[in-house]
Design a protein around this motif. Structure first.
Motif, PDB file in Angstrom:
ATOM      1  N   MET A  26       0.822  -1.204   0.000  1.00 45.97           N
ATOM      2  CA  MET A  26       0.000   0.000   0.000  1.00 45.97           C
ATOM      3  C   MET A  26       0.861   1.261   0.000  1.00 45.97           C
ATOM      4  SD  MET A  26      -2.956  -1.275   2.659  1.00 45.97           S
ATOM      5  CE  MET A  26      -3.860   0.262   2.645  1.00 45.97           C
ATOM      6  N   ILE A  27       1.956   1.232   0.750  1.00 44.64           N
ATOM      7  CA  ILE A  27       2.850   2.397   0.778  1.00 44.64           C
ATOM      8  C   ILE A  27       3.441   2.658  -0.605  1.00 44.64           C
ATOM      9  CG2 ILE A  27       5.072   3.206   1.662  1.00 44.64           C
ATOM     10  CD1 ILE A  27       4.335   1.783   4.314  1.00 44.64           C
ATOM     11  N   GLU A  28       3.772   1.582  -1.290  1.00 39.65           N
ATOM     12  CA  GLU A  28       4.433   1.736  -2.583  1.00 39.65           C
ATOM     13  C   GLU A  28       3.471   2.160  -3.686  1.00 39.65           C
ATOM     14  OE1 GLU A  28       7.236  -0.858  -5.673  1.00 39.65           O
ATOM     15  OE2 GLU A  28       6.627  -1.685  -3.730  1.00 39.65           O
ATOM     16  N   PHE A  29       2.222   1.667  -3.679  1.00 39.87           N
ATOM     17  CA  PHE A  29       1.335   1.871  -4.822  1.00 39.87           C
ATOM     18  C   PHE A  29       0.126   2.780  -4.545  1.00 39.87           C
ATOM     19  CE2 PHE A  29       3.395  -2.256  -5.671  1.00 39.87           C
ATOM     20  CZ  PHE A  29       3.967  -1.964  -6.899  1.00 39.87           C
ATOM     21  N   TYR A  30      -0.021   3.264  -3.322  1.00 44.70           N
ATOM     22  CA  TYR A  30      -1.168   4.130  -3.053  1.00 44.70           C
ATOM     23  C   TYR A  30      -0.697   5.586  -2.954  1.00 44.70           C
ATOM     24  CZ  TYR A  30      -5.426   5.956  -0.972  1.00 44.70           C
ATOM     25  OH  TYR A  30      -6.574   6.680  -0.737  1.00 44.70           O
ATOM     26  N   PRO A  31      -1.381   6.588  -3.536  1.00 43.24           N
ATOM     27  CA  PRO A  31      -2.588   6.405  -4.360  1.00 43.24           C
ATOM     28  C   PRO A  31      -2.238   6.115  -5.824  1.00 43.24           C
ATOM     29  CG  PRO A  31      -2.169   8.725  -4.028  1.00 43.24           C
ATOM     30  CD  PRO A  31      -1.081   7.992  -3.288  1.00 43.24           C
ATOM     31  N   ASN A  32      -2.951   5.176  -6.377  1.00 49.62           N
ATOM     32  CA  ASN A  32      -2.822   4.850  -7.801  1.00 49.62           C
ATOM     33  C   ASN A  32      -4.092   4.108  -8.198  1.00 49.62           C
ATOM     34  OD1 ASN A  32      -2.242   3.737 -10.331  1.00 49.62           O
ATOM     35  ND2 ASN A  32      -0.042   3.610  -9.875  1.00 49.62           N
ATOM     36  N   PRO A  33      -4.971   4.769  -8.996  1.00 47.66           N
ATOM     37  CA  PRO A  33      -6.264   4.156  -9.359  1.00 47.66           C
ATOM     38  C   PRO A  33      -6.110   2.775  -9.975  1.00 47.66           C
ATOM     39  CG  PRO A  33      -6.205   6.450 -10.023  1.00 47.66           C
ATOM     40  CD  PRO A  33      -4.806   6.105  -9.579  1.00 47.66           C
ATOM     41  N   VAL A  92      -5.312  -2.669  -3.424  1.00 47.27           N
ATOM     42  CA  VAL A  92      -5.131  -1.960  -2.154  1.00 47.27           C
ATOM     43  C   VAL A  92      -6.297  -2.249  -1.211  1.00 47.27           C
ATOM     44  CG1 VAL A  92      -5.087   0.319  -1.080  1.00 47.27           C
ATOM     45  CG2 VAL A  92      -3.646  -0.141  -3.063  1.00 47.27           C
ATOM     46  N   LEU A  93      -7.520  -2.258  -1.771  1.00 43.64           N
ATOM     47  CA  LEU A  93      -8.686  -2.573  -0.944  1.00 43.64           C
ATOM     48  C   LEU A  93      -8.596  -3.990  -0.383  1.00 43.64           C
ATOM     49  CD1 LEU A  93     -11.431  -1.712   0.138  1.00 43.64           C
ATOM     50  CD2 LEU A  93     -12.458  -2.584  -1.989  1.00 43.64           C
ATOM     51  N   HIS A  94      -8.129  -4.913  -1.215  1.00 45.37           N
ATOM     52  CA  HIS A  94      -7.958  -6.298  -0.760  1.00 45.37           C
ATOM     53  C   HIS A  94      -6.971  -6.368   0.405  1.00 45.37           C
ATOM     54  CE1 HIS A  94      -7.073 -10.577  -0.745  1.00 45.37           C
ATOM     55  NE2 HIS A  94      -5.782 -10.290  -0.960  1.00 45.37           N
ATOM     56  N   TYR A  95      -5.855  -5.652   0.283  1.00 41.71           N
ATOM     57  CA  TYR A  95      -4.847  -5.673   1.350  1.00 41.71           C
ATOM     58  C   TYR A  95      -5.341  -4.966   2.604  1.00 41.71           C
ATOM     59  CZ  TYR A  95      -1.088  -7.776  -1.391  1.00 41.71           C
ATOM     60  OH  TYR A  95      -0.309  -8.656  -2.110  1.00 41.71           O
ATOM     61  N   ALA A  96      -6.158  -3.932   2.445  1.00 37.54           N
ATOM     62  CA  ALA A  96      -6.717  -3.247   3.614  1.00 37.54           C
ATOM     63  C   ALA A  96      -7.606  -4.198   4.410  1.00 37.54           C
ATOM     64  CB  ALA A  96      -7.501  -2.016   3.164  1.00 37.54           C
ATOM     65  N   GLU A  97      -8.422  -4.977   3.696  1.00 37.06           N
ATOM     66  CA  GLU A  97      -9.270  -5.964   4.364  1.00 37.06           C
ATOM     67  C   GLU A  97      -8.418  -7.040   5.045  1.00 37.06           C
ATOM     68  OE1 GLU A  97     -11.732  -7.396   1.249  1.00 37.06           O
ATOM     69  OE2 GLU A  97     -13.124  -5.688   1.324  1.00 37.06           O
ATOM     70  N   THR A 112      -5.200  -8.236  11.918  1.00 40.07           N
ATOM     71  CA  THR A 112      -5.080  -7.473  13.168  1.00 40.07           C
ATOM     72  C   THR A 112      -6.073  -7.986  14.207  1.00 40.07           C
ATOM     73  OG1 THR A 112      -4.413  -5.519  11.909  1.00 40.07           O
ATOM     74  CG2 THR A 112      -5.095  -5.161  14.175  1.00 40.07           C
ATOM     75  N   GLU A 113      -7.255  -8.388  13.737  1.00 41.82           N
ATOM     76  CA  GLU A 113      -8.235  -8.980  14.644  1.00 41.82           C
ATOM     77  C   GLU A 113      -7.684 -10.261  15.273  1.00 41.82           C
ATOM     78  OE1 GLU A 113     -11.924  -8.272  15.387  1.00 41.82           O
ATOM     79  OE2 GLU A 113     -10.707  -6.452  15.306  1.00 41.82           O
TER      80      GLU A 113
END
Length: 703
Positions: free
Chosen positions: A507-514, A520-525, A531-532
């Motif tokens: 995410m650090i490397e590729f965000y923001p990039n449409p 990125v959404l997949h990795y956020a989930e 973390t849970e």
């Protein structure tokens, strides 16, 4: 060009053999006195003169009435390093025929540990003259320091002379060592320690019949000549038990404590690889320890665990004296094993264990050259293991008595409460029947009321003390299970953090990039879910911080889901383990939920190790109930339990998974927890037979 070379020894060799191998000055005197034993002496006199400080007048004299030595003995034996004479001849001459104990040939260098100058006077019974030999260790030092050339130990010379009309020896024969220019001053406290240690050369119990007497004196230190005696302990001990052996049949006695009769029983089996041994155990309760110390005021450390004697002479502890427990060596591991069961294991201050071994029957149990331990080999390790097993069996006596005393005290308090209340009721009845006695009996009635209150308070204090003890024991046992769980937790968190870290880096490397929004959404989930899981692991770890473990109602299936399906889910995923829980949702128990969690956690930890080499890894939990108990069957299809340790698998340090990190504590903790829950745990026939292992947990059930 070819030739032959010989070994040669530098002059400094004497320091290596004397000051290096002889660990302290008490050990040095110990060695010299033991040489007197080998010389068939019946009397040894140890005398100190002007020893309270170093100086030209300070000296130690050790005199015996043994066989004495000839010039040939001095030249070809005493002055030969590592002489093998005692190895060729195993026993001393008649009439004693003692088994020689000094076989390494380095004990004579103990004289250098004590002082710079040595004079030997010796005489055999058949000789008409005494022989005097001078050995000046100080000259050896000068040769080393003042000569740049190589000086060989074997080239240094020592003077000797024959003495006419010498009256040194009362019986006309023996040996006298006079050591002068002492390296260290001797104080009265050190003499008391020496007295203490010399009294252990021969076994203290039973009082030996060997004719070998040692006397100690130091006039300038106000220490009059006195005979050193072994301290007999049999009459002072609270309990004695013997572990016999049959050396002819090569049979080993094994001690067992019968909880019903509260007596010891002995069975025989084939001798172990280290050979048959005999043991005398002596237990000292608090009162017996006080009595022992009141009688033998200078022997505060005499009750201190195992003492091993070979052919009637001590091997270990060898001239060791430490008042501070933490500084003492624990070569047999007696106190080390208590860190995981301090409430139930005997410590070295509570028992004396006299172990009898022999050179012939136990040839591979050999003391190290420095006398501080035994040579480490397989036989010695099995020897130590057997001693600890027998000690724990002997310790069952204390546990039984502790339970009896607890019950007796509680019953006495209950009876006292009832009796005092009964007295109060009787007095009140008398007053009601005869009012004129009220004034007379009023003080007695008030005293009865006060006594009742005091006894009730005593009962409450006793009950509160027992609850506090159980609380501390529960906390202690909870901490014991931390090692295995902490390891699993660390692996679980590491396994969880790895994908979190990878996702965060992406995410650090590729965000923001449409272009990468979907990824990125997949990795956020993924970060959220992982973390849970970390949070669940941390919460489970925090449960170990609970100090006040109260009884509560809980559903068994919820508990198992929380451990196997929650805390261990990451480990199972990593290891490819499939877990299945076949237990009804409505089965409820009342008790300490945390204790049962600990049991399941330890069984799960053991299963993970047992399943390492399996391809289809399975863990199964199922249950059934009878009239008043719930039985939970916990199974895996791993390597199973080695039949050799099946009968002792719930004991401390018994493990078949040492290579996988097993400490041998898990099943011991599980059993302790089940006992605290008024339940049991036992190994039963494997559900996955012929593979695997199944454990049955039985708990009280209120329907």
């Amino acid at each position: 060009m070819a030739g032959k070379l010989k070994w040669r020894f530098d002059a400094s060799t004497f320091k290596l053999l004397g000051r290096g191998l002889i660990t302290d000055r008490i050990t040095a005197i110990y060695e010299l006195v033991k040489n007197c034993y080998d010389a068939n002496a019946t009397t040894v006199e140890v005398e100190f003169f002007h020893a309270q400080k170093r100086g030209s007048r300070s000296r130690i004299v050790i005199r015996d009435d043994g066989t004495g030595m000839s010039l040939a003995d001095i030249r070809d034996k005493w002055l030969v390093v590592g002489t093998s004479s005692k190895r060729k001849t195993a026993f001393s001459p008649a009439p004693f025929n003692r088994r020689y104990i000094g076989e390494k040939g380095v004990g004579r260098f103990a004289t250098d540990k004590l002082g710079e100058h040595l004079r030997i006077k010796t005489r055999r019974q058949e000789d008409t003259q005494s022989l005097s030999v001078i050995i000046n260790w100080g000259n050896y030092e000068k040769e080393i320091a003042g000569n740049e050339q190589l000086v060989l130990f074997t080239e240094l010379e020592n003077e000797y002379a024959f003495l006419d009309r010498d009256k040194t020896f009362k019986k006309g024969h023996g040996t006298e060592l006079t050591i002068t220019m002492l390296h260290e001053a001797w104080e009265r406290d050190m003499l008391l320690r020496l007295d203490n240690q010399l009294g252990r050369i021969l076994p203290p119990v039973p009082v030996t019949s060997v004719d070998f007497n040692i006397s100690l004196s130091a006039p300038e230190l106000d220490y009059p000549e006195q005979l050193i005696k072994a301290r007999p302990v049999e009459k002072l001990a609270t309990k004695h038990a013997a572990v016999p052996c049959d050396t002819k049949q090569k049979k080993q006695g094994v001690l067992h404590f019968n909880k019903d009769t509260e007596e010891f029983e002995v069975t025989y089996e084939e001798a172990k690889s280290f050979g048959p041994i005999a043991i005398d155990f002596y237990y000292f309760d608090v009162e017996a320890q006080k009595q022992f110390k009141s009688i033998y005021k200078n022997t505060e450390n005499y009750v201190e665990g195992f003492k091993i004697y070979r052919d009637g002479v001590i091997c270990t502890p060898f001239a060791e004296y430490e008042t501070v427990l933490d500084k003492r060596r624990d070569i047999l591991g007696v106190d080390k094993r208590r860190y995981a069961d301090a409430f139930n294991k005997l410590n070295t201050r509570e028992f004396i264990g006299i172990v009898h071994i022999t050179k012939d029957d136990n040839p591979n149990i050999n003391d190290a050259t420095n006398r501080q331990d035994f040579v480490d080999n397989q036989e010695y390790r099995l020897f130590k293991e057997f001693l600890i097993e027998q000690l724990d069996e002997f310790g069952q006596y204390r546990l039984s008595k502790r339970a009896d005393n607890k019950e007796r005290v509680q019953n006495n308090l209950r009876r006292a409460t009832a009796d005092v209340k009964d007295i109060g009721r009787t007095l009140n009845q008398i007053v009601r029947a005869r009012p004129e006695l009220k004034a007379v009996l009023a003080p007695t009635i008030e005293k009865a009321r006060l006594v009742t209150a005091t006894v009730n308070e005593g009962v409450k204090v006793s009950e509160d003390s027992e609850k506090e003890f159980q609380r501390k024991e529960a906390l202690y046992l909870s901490l014991m299970s931390m090692q295995d769980f902490a390891s699993e937790l660390a692996h679980g968190i590491r396994f969880t953090i790895a994908p979190i870290k990878h996702a965060a880096e992406y995410m650090i490397e590729f965000y923001p990039n449409p272009t990468y929004d979907k990824k990125v959404l997949h990795y956020a989930e993924l970060i959220y879910k992982q973390t849970e899981k970390v949070s669940a692991l941390v919460n489970f770890m925090l449960s170990y911080a609970q100090v006040d473990l109260q009884d509560s109602e809980f559903f068994v299936k919820d508990l198992l889901d929380g451990v196997l399906g929650g805390a261990y889910s990451l480990t199972f995923e990593r290891e490819g383990i499939k877990s299945e829980i076949n237990i009804k949702d409505n089965i409820q128990l009342t008790g300490k939920r945390k204790f049962l969690e600990d049991v399941i956690q330890n069984l799960a930890s053991n299963s993970i190790k047992a399943l390492k080499k399996e391809k289809d890894k399975r863990i199964l939990c199922e249950s059934y109930a009878d009239e008043d108990k719930l039985h939970i069957i916990f199974s895996d299809n791993g390597i199973g339990v080695d039949p050799k340790i099946a009968s002792k698998m719930f004991e401390m340090f018994k493990t078949t998974t040492a290579e996988e990190g097993g400490a041998g504590l898990g099943l011991f903790i599980a059993k302790s927890r089940m006992t605290a829950l008024n339940g049991t745990i036992e190994l039963v026939k494997s559900v996955f037979a012929p593979k695997g292992a199944s454990f049955c947990l039985s708990l009280p059930l209120k329907k």
